[in-house]
Design an enzyme around this catalytic site. Sequence first.
Site, PDB file in Angstrom:
ATOM      1  N   GLY A  96       0.791  -1.281   0.025  1.00 55.53           N
ATOM      2  CA  GLY A  96      -0.149   0.097   0.061  1.00 55.53           C
ATOM      3  C   GLY A  96       0.972   1.224   0.264  1.00 55.53           C
ATOM      4  O   GLY A  96       0.378   2.359  -0.274  1.00 55.53           O
ATOM      5  N   GLY A  98       3.434   1.892  -1.839  1.00 57.09           N
ATOM      6  CA  GLY A  98       4.020   1.845  -3.314  1.00 57.09           C
ATOM      7  C   GLY A  98       5.515   1.700  -2.979  1.00 57.09           C
ATOM      8  O   GLY A  98       6.429   2.038  -3.955  1.00 57.09           O
ATOM      9  N   SER A 100       7.182  -0.981  -3.884  1.00 56.16           N
ATOM     10  CA  SER A 100       7.767  -1.818  -5.060  1.00 56.16           C
ATOM     11  C   SER A 100       8.237  -0.852  -6.113  1.00 56.16           C
ATOM     12  O   SER A 100       9.153  -0.928  -6.669  1.00 56.16           O
ATOM     13  CB  SER A 100       6.802  -2.793  -5.691  1.00 56.16           C
ATOM     14  OG  SER A 100       5.542  -2.247  -6.082  1.00 56.16           O
ATOM     15  N   ALA A 101       7.214   0.342  -6.517  1.00 55.57           N
ATOM     16  CA  ALA A 101       7.524   1.175  -7.485  1.00 55.57           C
ATOM     17  C   ALA A 101       8.814   1.988  -7.007  1.00 55.57           C
ATOM     18  O   ALA A 101       9.524   2.438  -7.424  1.00 55.57           O
ATOM     19  CB  ALA A 101       6.210   2.179  -7.624  1.00 55.57           C
ATOM     20  N   ALA A 102       8.674   2.378  -5.631  1.00 56.39           N
ATOM     21  CA  ALA A 102       9.871   3.409  -5.042  1.00 56.39           C
ATOM     22  C   ALA A 102      11.020   2.755  -5.330  1.00 56.39           C
ATOM     23  O   ALA A 102      12.078   3.310  -5.757  1.00 56.39           O
ATOM     24  CB  ALA A 102       9.404   3.603  -3.631  1.00 56.39           C
ATOM     25  N   ASP A 143       1.657   4.156  -9.466  1.00 63.68           N
ATOM     26  CA  ASP A 143       2.583   4.017  -8.492  1.00 63.68           C
ATOM     27  C   ASP A 143       4.083   4.562  -8.914  1.00 63.68           C
ATOM     28  O   ASP A 143       4.513   5.217  -8.276  1.00 63.68           O
ATOM     29  CB  ASP A 143       2.612   2.591  -8.081  1.00 63.68           C
ATOM     30  CG  ASP A 143       1.540   2.095  -7.295  1.00 63.68           C
ATOM     31  OD1 ASP A 143       0.735   2.835  -6.990  1.00 63.68           O
ATOM     32  OD2 ASP A 143       1.988   1.063  -6.594  1.00 63.68           O
TER      33      ASP A 143
END
Length: 306
Positions: A96, A98, A100-102, A143
Site C-alpha cells: 500500500g 508503493g 515496489s514502485a519506489a 505508482d
Amino acid sequence: MSEGYGYGKVILFGEHFVVYGLPAIASALSGKTIAKVEDSDKFELVDNRPETPGYKEKKKAQQDDSLRRIFEFMKIDVEKSPIRITLSGDLVAASGVGASAASCAAIARALNDHFNLGLGDEGINRVAYEGEKGYHGTPSGIDNTAATYGGIILFTKGDPPKMERISMKNPIEIVEGNTGVTSDTKTVVEDVAKKREENLEEFEKIFSRAKEITEEAKDALINADAEKIGRLMDENQELLRKIGVSSDELETLIKIAKNNGALGAKLTGTGRGGLMVSLTPSKELQEKVANAIKEQGFGIFINNIG
Ligand code: PMV
C-alpha cells in the site's frame, strides 16, 4: 558508487478504477527508498529496507522478476558487468505504500547514473514501469509515476499516460493504519476483473461515480477543503467495498479513525490488507487518531499530503 531514490506514495482516490482508464489521485510521501549500485565480483542484491514482517520474503520472487525486466529494458548485462545493489531508506516496505514502485524508481536512477545512460525523469519512469510489471503483471502506472516525480498527481493510464500536478493551498495531516497483511496486487486486480465480468451493469454505475469522485476531489484538494476531501474519501471507500477489495482489518481501522474524528477514511492501494488512509487535519487530531490505532495493536504512519 551511484545512488538513486524513489518516493513512497498514498493513493487518495481511484485505485483499481485507474486500471480501467479512470483518473486517480496519488500523493508522494516523504519516505523514500534509496538504491546504491557499485561494482562487485558477482551480482548481488542486499535489501536493507525496513519492512512489515514477512513482506520482503513474500515479494522475493516478484522482486527477482522485476530486476530481470529492469536489466533487460535498460540493456544491462549483470553477468558481464557484475554489480551489487543495496536498498535502504526510511520508507517501510509494506503493502500500500508503493514500496515496489519506489524501489524500481530508485534502482532505475542508480543504474542510470552508474552506467551513464543519460535518462531524464521520463526515461526513469518508463524503466520503473517495466520493473513494476514484475510485481503487478499489468500495472496502471500510477505508482511508478508518483515514485518518480513526487508531489500530488492526477493520473490517467494510457500510452503515454496523462499526468497533471495538483498544488494544494496548504498541506493536510493524514494517518495511515497498517493491517499487517501483505496482499497480492495481481490476484486482487484479477478478482476485480472477474467480478466485473459477472456484474457489468453494476460496475458501469460504480465506475461512473468513481470518475466523478476523483474529479470533485481534484478541486477539493486544490482548495484544501478538508471536509469535502474527507466526504469523498468515505464515498470512494463505499465503492471499493462494492468491488470486493476491503477486508475486516481495513474496516476495523476505518472505524477507529472515524470514531476518533477523522474526516474521511478508506483503504489505499490494492486493499484486502495493506493500508488504510485517514484525513486528520491538525496535529492534535492526527495524534489522537494515531494513538487510537496504536492502542488497538496496529502499526501507523503519520504524514502530510500537499
Ligand atoms: O497496492 P499498491 O499501492 O501497489 O497500489 C495498487 C493500485 C491498483 O490500482 C490496485 C493497481 C494499479 O496498477 O494501479
